[in-house]
Design an enzyme around this catalytic site. Structure first.
Site, PDB file in Angstrom:
ATOM      1  N   GLY A  16      50.631 100.382  26.618  1.00 44.50           N
ATOM      2  CA  GLY A  16      50.855  99.204  27.442  1.00 44.50           C
ATOM      3  C   GLY A  16      52.052  98.458  26.898  1.00 44.50           C
ATOM      4  CB  ALA A  17      55.203  97.309  28.474  1.00 50.30           C
ATOM      5  CG  ASP A  42      55.810 100.753  30.798  1.00 50.80           C
ATOM      6  OD1 ASP A  42      55.481 100.880  29.614  1.00 50.80           O
ATOM      7  OD2 ASP A  42      55.012 100.880  31.746  1.00 50.80           O
TER       8      ASP A  42
END
Length: 336
Positions: free
Chosen positions: A48-49, A227
């Site tokens: 997860g960014a 992202d």
């Protein structure tokens, strides 16, 4: 739920939930070496960014404190940052967090304070994303999401799922449809898991079933994370997002991208400039079964992300508010 990323200051450890073990096992990893951190980010033990940005910041602080007064401290610190930055090329939050860490004083305790500030700010940022996005939802809405951009992808709340959690707090009844998200099944393993844990009604579907729901008018809105977002609004998100956005546009369903403002890369003019991470073929051919699912020697196309063009996006939901897609490029003058 345990925060997916945290800083054990007393023991000087980066602590993460090993997301490769979910939903079967909730296991915490306590990391202190650069090799452990590289592996955790690259193999999606933390993903997860926003989460990998926070993890990299805490990781760098842990490494700095371990170096102490070691000879060549500054050189080694920058080497560690470069190694962490190289683990995932697409997500801009990773590079952003490391650049922020190195922009101020480099002594270990200053870096530790900065890492904790980034951790704390992520919670507040995601809460605000949830509040702004939650205002777009109505009682009884049905939301479709792809991959995992919930609590497990951040420190807390999430990005694409934050509006759902805030709407739930407000008493709204929201039903989520979660794409399974091939090939690593982040939707099936992670999104379905965390929504079930939170008491949010969720229905799991294979990725190729979304069109049927949209054509039947069963979906009120689509929420995804990001992202990296280019200056013109083109958005890199988990592979499959592009096709979903095309279907949403065809069936006139609003398609929202939820992300911290730091995910917008104003140095990147358009989506074609975003580097797309290519992952191991084994993720497609054999990861989830003891026996191979495809013939030996088969060529595999396995990009981690694809690019959603700005024209398919209704709006961006950030901590600064809901920004219509057509207005995103104007925000470059507001960067602070």
């Amino acid at each position: 739920m345990q925060d997916p990323v945290s800083f054990d200051v007393e023991r000087n450890r980066l602590v993460i939930i090993d997301q490769t073990r979910l939903p079967g096992e909730l296991k915490l990893l306590s990391l202190h070496s650069i090799e452990e951190m590289e592996t955790a980010i690259r193999t999606l033990q933390v993903r997860g960014a926003p989460a990998i940005g926070v993890a990299a910041a805490i990781g760098l602080a842990v490494l700095a404190r371990a170096l102490g007064t070691d000879d060549g401290y500054s050189s080694k610190l920058h080497q560690y940052a470069d190694r962490l930055r190289a683990t995932r090329p697409t997500a801009v939050n990773l590079a952003w967090a490391l650049e922020r860490m190195l922009a101020g004083p480099h002594d270990p305790e200053s870096l530790a304070r900065e890492a904790l500030a980034i951790w704390s700010e992520d919670i507040e940022t995601c809460r605000k994303i949830g509040e702004h996005g939650g205002a777009l939802l109505h009682d009884g809405d049905h939301v479709l999401t792809h991959c995992n951009a919930g609590r497990l992808a951040t420190v807390r709340y999430g990005t694409a799922l934050a509006p759902v959690y805030i709407a739930q707090e407000q008493g709204k009844r929201i039903h989520v449809y979660a794409d399974e998200t091939r090939p690593l099944l982040q939707g099936a393993r992670l999104t379905a898991y965390e929504l079930t844990e939170a008491g949010v009604p969720v229905t799991l579907l294979c990725d190729n079933m979304a069109a049927g729901l949209l054509s039947a008018g069963a979906i009120d809105a689509i929420f995804i994370g990001a992202d990296r977002i280019a200056r013109n609004g083109d958005t890199a998100n988990k592979t499959g997002s592009l096709g979903l956005s095309i279907m949403a546009r065809y069936y006139d369903v609003p398609f929202y991208v939820c992300a911290p403002f730091s995910t917008i890369d104003f140095s990147c003019a358009e989506g074609g400039e975003i580097p797309i991470e290519q992952r191991a073929p084994e993720e497609v051919t054999q990861t989830w079964y003891e026996e191979r699912m495809a013939p030996q020697g088969i060529e595999v196309y396995n990009p981690a992300f694809d690019i959603v063009p700005n024209e398919n996006i209704a709006a961006f939901v950030t901590e600064r508010g809901v920004i219509p897609a057509r207005d995103l490029s104007k925000q470059s003058s507001c960067v602070s």
